[in-house]
Design a protein around this motif. Structure first.
Motif, PDB file in Angstrom:
ATOM      1  N   THR A  41       0.683  -1.209  -0.035  1.00 60.73           N
ATOM      2  CA  THR A  41       0.155   0.147  -0.027  1.00 60.73           C
ATOM      3  C   THR A  41       0.848   1.418  -0.102  1.00 60.73           C
ATOM      4  O   THR A  41       0.395   2.293  -0.076  1.00 60.73           O
ATOM      5  CB  THR A  41      -1.003   0.205   1.374  1.00 60.73           C
ATOM      6  OG1 THR A  41       0.074   0.029   2.391  1.00 60.73           O
ATOM      7  CG2 THR A  41      -1.749  -1.114   1.291  1.00 60.73           C
ATOM      8  N   CYS A  58      -8.463   6.246   0.194  1.00 58.23           N
ATOM      9  CA  CYS A  58      -7.242   5.796   0.239  1.00 58.23           C
ATOM     10  C   CYS A  58      -7.243   4.255   0.058  1.00 58.23           C
ATOM     11  O   CYS A  58      -6.294   3.677  -0.800  1.00 58.23           O
ATOM     12  CB  CYS A  58      -6.433   6.088   1.516  1.00 58.23           C
ATOM     13  SG  CYS A  58      -4.801   5.996   1.706  1.00 58.23           S
ATOM     14  N   ARG A  74      -5.484   1.942  -2.823  1.00 62.15           N
ATOM     15  CA  ARG A  74      -4.186   1.017  -2.371  1.00 62.15           C
ATOM     16  C   ARG A  74      -4.625  -0.348  -1.912  1.00 62.15           C
ATOM     17  O   ARG A  74      -3.600  -1.130  -1.819  1.00 62.15           O
ATOM     18  CB  ARG A  74      -3.713   2.055  -1.192  1.00 62.15           C
ATOM     19  CG  ARG A  74      -2.943   3.159  -1.470  1.00 62.15           C
ATOM     20  CD  ARG A  74      -2.106   4.008  -0.594  1.00 62.15           C
ATOM     21  NE  ARG A  74      -1.340   4.877  -0.951  1.00 62.15           N
ATOM     22  CZ  ARG A  74      -1.879   6.347  -1.308  1.00 62.15           C
ATOM     23  NH1 ARG A  74      -3.105   6.431  -1.070  1.00 62.15           N
ATOM     24  NH2 ARG A  74      -1.063   7.145  -1.940  1.00 62.15           N
ATOM     25  N   TYR A  79       2.359   1.942   2.517  1.00 61.47           N
ATOM     26  CA  TYR A  79       2.489   2.635   4.038  1.00 61.47           C
ATOM     27  C   TYR A  79       2.524   1.104   4.938  1.00 61.47           C
ATOM     28  O   TYR A  79       2.070   1.283   6.011  1.00 61.47           O
ATOM     29  CB  TYR A  79       1.130   3.200   4.368  1.00 61.47           C
ATOM     30  CG  TYR A  79       1.076   4.595   3.635  1.00 61.47           C
ATOM     31  CD1 TYR A  79       1.947   5.379   3.911  1.00 61.47           C
ATOM     32  CD2 TYR A  79       0.109   4.784   2.855  1.00 61.47           C
ATOM     33  CE1 TYR A  79       1.805   6.817   3.223  1.00 61.47           C
ATOM     34  CE2 TYR A  79      -0.323   6.091   1.956  1.00 61.47           C
ATOM     35  CZ  TYR A  79       0.685   6.803   2.279  1.00 61.47           C
ATOM     36  OH  TYR A  79       0.676   8.083   1.745  1.00 61.47           O
ATOM     37  N   MET A 121      -9.908   8.065   4.156  1.00 62.15           N
ATOM     38  CA  MET A 121      -9.413   6.720   4.550  1.00 62.15           C
ATOM     39  C   MET A 121     -10.080   5.915   3.417  1.00 62.15           C
ATOM     40  O   MET A 121      -9.650   4.813   2.946  1.00 62.15           O
ATOM     41  CB  MET A 121      -9.898   6.315   5.784  1.00 62.15           C
ATOM     42  CG  MET A 121      -8.732   7.043   6.688  1.00 62.15           C
ATOM     43  SD  MET A 121      -8.652   6.394   8.602  1.00 62.15           S
ATOM     44  CE  MET A 121     -10.280   6.869   8.918  1.00 62.15           C
ATOM     45  N   PRO A 155      -0.128   4.389   8.757  1.00 61.33           N
ATOM     46  CA  PRO A 155      -0.754   5.420   9.446  1.00 61.33           C
ATOM     47  C   PRO A 155      -2.243   5.350  10.421  1.00 61.33           C
ATOM     48  O   PRO A 155      -2.480   6.120  10.898  1.00 61.33           O
ATOM     49  CB  PRO A 155      -1.043   6.188   8.312  1.00 61.33           C
ATOM     50  CG  PRO A 155      -0.219   5.881   7.212  1.00 61.33           C
ATOM     51  CD  PRO A 155       0.108   4.136   7.610  1.00 61.33           C
ATOM     52  N   CYS A 156      -2.661   3.839  10.097  1.00 62.62           N
ATOM     53  CA  CYS A 156      -3.866   3.611  10.468  1.00 62.62           C
ATOM     54  C   CYS A 156      -3.888   2.392  11.448  1.00 62.62           C
ATOM     55  O   CYS A 156      -4.829   1.787  11.706  1.00 62.62           O
ATOM     56  CB  CYS A 156      -4.914   3.140   9.318  1.00 62.62           C
ATOM     57  SG  CYS A 156      -4.800   4.505   8.237  1.00 62.62           S
ATOM     58  N   TRP A 196      -4.954   9.234   3.620  1.00 64.37           N
ATOM     59  CA  TRP A 196      -5.510   8.695   4.655  1.00 64.37           C
ATOM     60  C   TRP A 196      -5.738   9.608   5.707  1.00 64.37           C
ATOM     61  O   TRP A 196      -6.451   9.343   6.526  1.00 64.37           O
ATOM     62  CB  TRP A 196      -4.285   7.741   5.090  1.00 64.37           C
ATOM     63  CG  TRP A 196      -2.800   8.353   5.511  1.00 64.37           C
ATOM     64  CD1 TRP A 196      -1.831   8.554   4.589  1.00 64.37           C
ATOM     65  CD2 TRP A 196      -2.307   9.052   6.606  1.00 64.37           C
ATOM     66  NE1 TRP A 196      -0.802   9.223   5.079  1.00 64.37           N
ATOM     67  CE2 TRP A 196      -1.101   9.461   6.385  1.00 64.37           C
ATOM     68  CE3 TRP A 196      -2.781   9.070   7.989  1.00 64.37           C
ATOM     69  CZ2 TRP A 196      -0.362   9.996   7.373  1.00 64.37           C
ATOM     70  CZ3 TRP A 196      -2.270   9.823   9.054  1.00 64.37           C
ATOM     71  CH2 TRP A 196      -0.930  10.233   8.639  1.00 64.37           C
TER      72      TRP A 196
HETATM   73  S1  SF4 Z   1      -6.403   4.407   4.667  1.00 66.46           S
HETATM   74 FE1  SF4 Z   1      -4.718   3.712   6.000  1.00 66.46          FE
HETATM   75  S2  SF4 Z   1      -5.315   1.473   5.913  1.00 66.46           S
HETATM   76 FE2  SF4 Z   1      -6.173   2.337   3.933  1.00 66.46          FE
HETATM   77  S3  SF4 Z   1      -4.828   2.217   2.468  1.00 66.46           S
HETATM   78 FE3  SF4 Z   1      -4.619   4.245   3.217  1.00 66.46          FE
HETATM   79  S4  SF4 Z   1      -2.846   4.087   4.722  1.00 66.46           S
HETATM   80 FE4  SF4 Z   1      -3.610   1.839   4.402  1.00 66.46          FE
END
Ligand code: SF4
Length: 217
Positions: free
Chosen positions: A60, A104, A108, A62, A101, A189-190, A97
């Motif tokens: 992703t 995102c 990703r 991340y 979210m 980040p999550c 993100w």
């Molecule tokens: S929102 Fe958070 S969990 Fe989802 S792809 Fe983006 S960084 Fe990853």
């Protein structure tokens, strides 16, 4: 693909039995495993039951460094047929993100997953009922109508103790984050550590209503 009938034995059998059944039904090339590398159990079960099975990591942009370490370690020691699937080239690190979210995860995780499943007949995941309330009724075998593919959760009935015992018996390395209070591991980040007794997935998208990334519902 036409709907198929799943043998009742899948619900009571061992995870490796589910993988072997799937390989007979769909062929090794028809299978794909998506693994978060939160732990080593799913990839060990899959790669030992069906050598050469494709293991997909959705990168992703991340992922934790600790997760990448476990990916490298298992790829080397288990000789994994690993495929790293990235977001489309137009997707660059963008801090989405922080503001969106769902969007995102859509670019990703969901879009790369759907690309990973193309030309496959069955999708193997690490979903377990013990993951939390949103997964409490997850079956071992089902049909993902939206994605038009058989979905297999061979570890669905595994408890946390089962996972620990399996890892111990097979001397599997752990994601270093686990002992630092991260029972569920996604993007950095999550994901935050959880307090003792807190829901295992309580550290995912903490502070928001979001509980799944869109891969499993
Ligand atoms: S929102 Fe958070 S969990 Fe989802 S792809 Fe983006 S960084 Fe990853």
């Amino acid at each position: 693909m036409s709907l198929i009938t799943f043998p009742a034995s899948l619900e009571t059998g061992q995870p490796a039995d589910t993988l072997r059944w799937a390989a007979e039904q769909f062929g090794v090339d028809g299978l794909v495993v998506t693994a978060s590398f939160e732990d080593a159990v799913l990839v060990h079960v899959a790669a030992t039951a069906v050598p050469g099975i494709e293991i997909v990591l959705l990168d992703t942009q991340y992922l934790f460094a600790e997760t990448k370490w476990l990916v490298d370690e298992l790829t080397r020691t288990l000789d994994l047929n690993l495929r790293i699937v990235h977001p489309l080239p137009s997707v660059q690190p963008d801090n989405l993100w922080q503001t969106d979210m769902e969007g995102c995860c859509a670019i990703r995780k969901v879009e790369p997953l759907n690309r990973s499943l193309e030309a496959k007949r069955a999708w193997v995941t690490g979903v377990r009922r013990a993951d939390g309330p949103t997964r409490a009724n997850a079956p071992v075998a089902s049909y993902d109508i939206g994605r038009n593919i058989v979905k297999l959760n061979p570890l669905a009935a595994y408890t946390d103790d089962d996972m620990a015992l399996y890892a111990q018996l097979h001397e599997l390395p752990a994601n270093p984050l686990t002992e630092r209070g991260y029972p569920s591991i996604g993007c950095w980040p999550c994901t935050r550590p959880v307090a003792p007794g807190e829901d295992k997935r309580g550290g995912r998208w903490a502070g928001s209503a979001k509980t799944e990334c869109g891969l499993h519902g």
